[in-house]
Motif scaffolding. Structure first.
Motif, short mmCIF file in Angstrom:
data_model
loop_
_atom_site.label_atom_id
_atom_site.label_comp_id
_atom_site.label_asym_id
_atom_site.label_seq_id
_atom_site.Cartn_x
_atom_site.Cartn_y
_atom_site.Cartn_z
N ASN A 387 0.83 -1.21 0.00
CA ASN A 387 0.00 0.00 0.00
C ASN A 387 0.87 1.26 0.00
O ASN A 387 0.59 2.23 -0.71
CB ASN A 387 -0.92 -0.03 1.21
N ARG A 388 1.96 1.23 0.79
CA ARG A 388 2.85 2.40 0.84
C ARG A 388 3.59 2.59 -0.48
O ARG A 388 3.67 3.72 -0.99
CB ARG A 388 3.86 2.20 1.98
N THR A 390 2.62 1.55 -3.42
CA THR A 390 1.64 1.96 -4.44
C THR A 390 1.33 3.44 -4.32
O THR A 390 1.25 4.17 -5.33
CB THR A 390 0.36 1.14 -4.30
N GLN A 391 1.18 3.92 -3.10
CA GLN A 391 0.87 5.34 -2.90
C GLN A 391 2.02 6.23 -3.38
O GLN A 391 1.80 7.29 -4.00
CB GLN A 391 0.59 5.59 -1.41
N GLN A 428 -6.60 2.03 -4.80
CA GLN A 428 -6.70 2.21 -3.35
C GLN A 428 -7.84 1.35 -2.77
O GLN A 428 -7.71 0.76 -1.69
CB GLN A 428 -6.93 3.69 -3.03
N LEU A 431 -6.72 -2.34 -2.67
CA LEU A 431 -5.84 -2.60 -1.55
C LEU A 431 -6.60 -2.60 -0.22
O LEU A 431 -6.35 -3.43 0.66
CB LEU A 431 -4.72 -1.56 -1.52
N ALA A 432 -7.54 -1.67 -0.07
CA ALA A 432 -8.35 -1.62 1.17
C ALA A 432 -9.20 -2.88 1.30
O ALA A 432 -9.35 -3.44 2.40
CB ALA A 432 -9.23 -0.38 1.17
N LYS A 435 -7.03 -5.72 2.34
CA LYS A 435 -6.73 -5.60 3.77
C LYS A 435 -7.90 -6.08 4.61
O LYS A 435 -7.73 -6.80 5.61
CB LYS A 435 -6.40 -4.13 4.09
#
Length: 629
Positions: A387-388, A390-391, A428, A431-432, A435
């Motif tokens: 996630n980090r 990708t951001q 996003q 990914l959420a 998670k």
């Protein structure tokens, strides 16, 4: 005060004195019944009392027999002509008394040796031995000693020794057959009455008398007494006709004796035997009835044969009934033992199945949880980095767009082809979602581990809410809706419960079994259709609370169709199930009951309203006050 607690010497002396008085009194009664100028009586009651006394009390009461017989005979043979005649009279009375005592002792010895005093009338062979050994063999001593003594004194001539011996022996046999069974059967009631007289005034005795008085006033008892009085009146009527009216119908009394045996048992029948025998003896003494003959011995033989038939018919029939009852009782006991053995086997089988099931389930769940936990932990741990990264990449793309708003045609075509703007927004969300999914998988794994508790000690102090929630998590897929069925609403009403000491995995199995049954019970209600007025959606309500400082309870209530009333008392029985063949083993609730009641010392109750609801209530002790084995 218990009269049996009196000094033994006093009890023994009293028994001897009472027996002597009874023997003497009944001897005088026997002489009153004498039917000839020679004072020969058809029945000699004292020998019946003597044998009964020795059987009941023991050989140590023989002095009472001797004393009673001595005084009964001293007046009959006393010759006051001179001192020598008096001495001879005393010797005659003493000798006859010795024979009488020996007769009772011999009869009692034979019965004790070959039958046993406690089993005289409960088997046909015992009755036969009583008649032969006690009624016929015992009197041989008395008749032989008595007639021989009279012969030696010159009272009985040698040529009539046999006739007189037979007459003496027959009268003693009659007394034993009539009076000994009556005394043996009724003596416990007499002893109880004496004991109550000693304790009269005590509160327990007064309460006992009060209960007896209520029993006497009861309608069944009064009807029984009226029936017995009617029976006696009928016997007296037939006896009047047979022994006073000159009609030979004496054996018509036997059906009434059979009536007494079947309706009133050994007590009523022995009393009726006494009445029938008394009618026969009195009628014969007065010269009436079918047994009177010119020859005295012939009359006695006929009378004693009638008495013998009456006694044997009564006692044999009762013995046959008693023996059958004993066999039925033994069969009933054996049947109960077999049922208990079968139940124990069923319980052992169910326990083995449960243990194997729990062991297999625990190993499977623990293994699955372990295998899933490793990769899902790896995925969950790397999702944060992904996630980090990708951001950061997205931020870099946006920075390029700010400085190079007009990219080359090739880049612009690629942006449009991959729909970069949508991909940046949706990435996003993906990914959420990943998670969220990994978190759910981790919760399921935790629930599986909590459910199996394979990594913890067998007995543990836990919060039972965790077990309930873990079970609900495992069953979540069965609670959700599908295109054709409604979802099941789960309502939790948890109270603030203390932790309890329990077998964690087995208690979770209880929750699992009950919740699965609740879900199954809601199957019909979950079918999607138009709801009728007043009909509610499928629902399971779980409530917990503290009953007192030592106990908590868990209530699992479903609004299904309930349990048929006829089945409600059987639901905890092993192998009982209301489900179709192949869909249930009948062990689930039985095992739940075993776990809650026997393993945890708690309670498991079911309250069901047919066509409305079913509620299972689990009550569990808190802490160490239960015996966890």
């Amino acid at each position: 005060m218990n009269f049996l607690s009196l000094p033994k010497w006093l009890l023994h002396s009293t028994a001897v004195a009472v027996l002597a008085a009874v023997y003497y009194s009944t001897a005088e009664l026997g002489r009153f019944l004498a039917s000839t100028p020679d004072n020969v009586t058809p029945v000699w009651p004292p020998d019946g009392f003597a044998l009964a006394a020795v059987l009941l009390v023991g050989y140590r009461v023989w002095p009472g027999i001797w004393i009673g017989s001595f005084f009964a005979n001293i007046w009959a043979f006393l010759d006051k002509t001179n001192p020598a005649s008096v001495a001879i009279s005393i010797a005659i009375a003493s000798s006859i008394a010795v024979g009488t005592s020996g007769s009772a002792i011999l009869g009692s010895f034979l019965l004790h040796k070959f039958v046993g005093s406690r089993h005289l009338f409960d088997r046909p062979q015992s009755v036969f031995r009583f008649v032969v050994m006690g009624g016929m063999c015992g009197p041989i001593v008395s008749a032989t000693v008595g007639i021989t003594t009279l012969y030696l004194r010159g009272i009985v001539p040698l040529e009539s020794w046999g006739t007189n011996w037979f007459t003496w022996w027959m009268s003693n046999v009659g007394g034993i057959l009539i009076f000994t069974p009556l005394l043996l059967i009724w003596s416990p009631l007499l002893l109880e009455l004496i004991q109550e007289l000693f304790e009269f005034g005590n509160a327990p005795i007064q309460q006992k008398y009060h209960r007896k008085f209520k029993h006497f006033k009861s309608r069944p008892f009064q009807l029984q007494q009226a029936e017995f009085i009617l029976l006696i009146l009928l016997v007296c009527a037939v006896g009047k006709v047979a022994f006073g009216g000159g009609y030979p119908v004496e054996y018509m009394m036997i059906p009434f004796i059979l009536w007494a045996v079947f309706r009133f048992g050994i007590k009523g029948s022995t009393l009726l035997i006494f009445i029938v025998s008394a009618i026969a003896v009195l009628g014969t003494v007065k010269g009436g009835g079918p047994f009177v003959r010119p020859d005295l011995n012939e009359s006695l033989v006929l009378l004693q044969s009638f008495i013998g038939v009456v006694v044997l018919t009564n006692l044999m029939l009762y013995a046959a009934i008693a023996q059958r009852q004993q066999v039925e009782d033994r069969l009933r006991v054996q049947s109960q033992k077999l049922k208990k053995t079968l139940l124990d086997l069923q319980q052992a089988q169910a326990q083995l199945i449960h243990n194997e099931k729990m062991s297999s389930l625990g190993q499977l769940v623990a293994g699955v949880a372990h295998e899933i936990n490793n990769p899902i932990t790896f995925i969950s741990g790397n999702l944060a980095h992904a996630n980090r990264y990708t951001q950061e990449l997205l931020d870099l793309v946006k920075l390029y767009q700010n400085f190079y708003p007009q990219p080359a045609p090739e880049i612009q075509n690629a942006i449009e082809e991959v729909d970069l703007e949508f991909a940046m927004q949706d990435l996003q969300k993906v990914l959420a979602s990943m998670k969220k999914g990994t978190n759910r998988i981790q919760n399921i794994v935790l629930s599986l581990r909590n459910f199996s508790r394979m990594d913890e000690s067998e007995v543990k102090i836990v919060d039972i809410h965790e077990g309930l929630d873990s079970t609900l998590m495992i069953l979540d897929n069965r609670l959700q809706s599908n295109p054709g069925i409604f979802s099941i609403q789960v309502i939790k009403e948890y109270s603030n419960l203390p932790e309890i000491e329990c077998y964690v995995s087995e208690l979770n199995q209880v929750f699992m079994n009950i919740l699965v049954n609740a879900i199954d019970a809601l199957a019909d209600k979950r079918m999607k259709r138009d709801l009728k007025d007043g009909e509610t959606l499928p629902c399971i309500k779980i409530s917990t609370n503290i009953l007192d400082s030592k106990c908590v309870y868990v209530s699992i209530l479903d609004n299904g169709m309930g349990i048929i009333k006829a089945f409600q008392n059987q639901i905890f029985d092993p192998f009982f199930t209301t489900k179709p063949v192949g869909e249930g083993t009948g062990l689930g609730l039985y095992i739940c009951h075993q776990i809650v009641v026997q393993k945890h010392g708690g309670k498991l109750k079911c309250i069901s309203r047919e066509n409305h609801s079913t509620e299972f209530i689990i009550e569990l002790p808190i802490g160490n006050n239960q015996d966890l084995n």
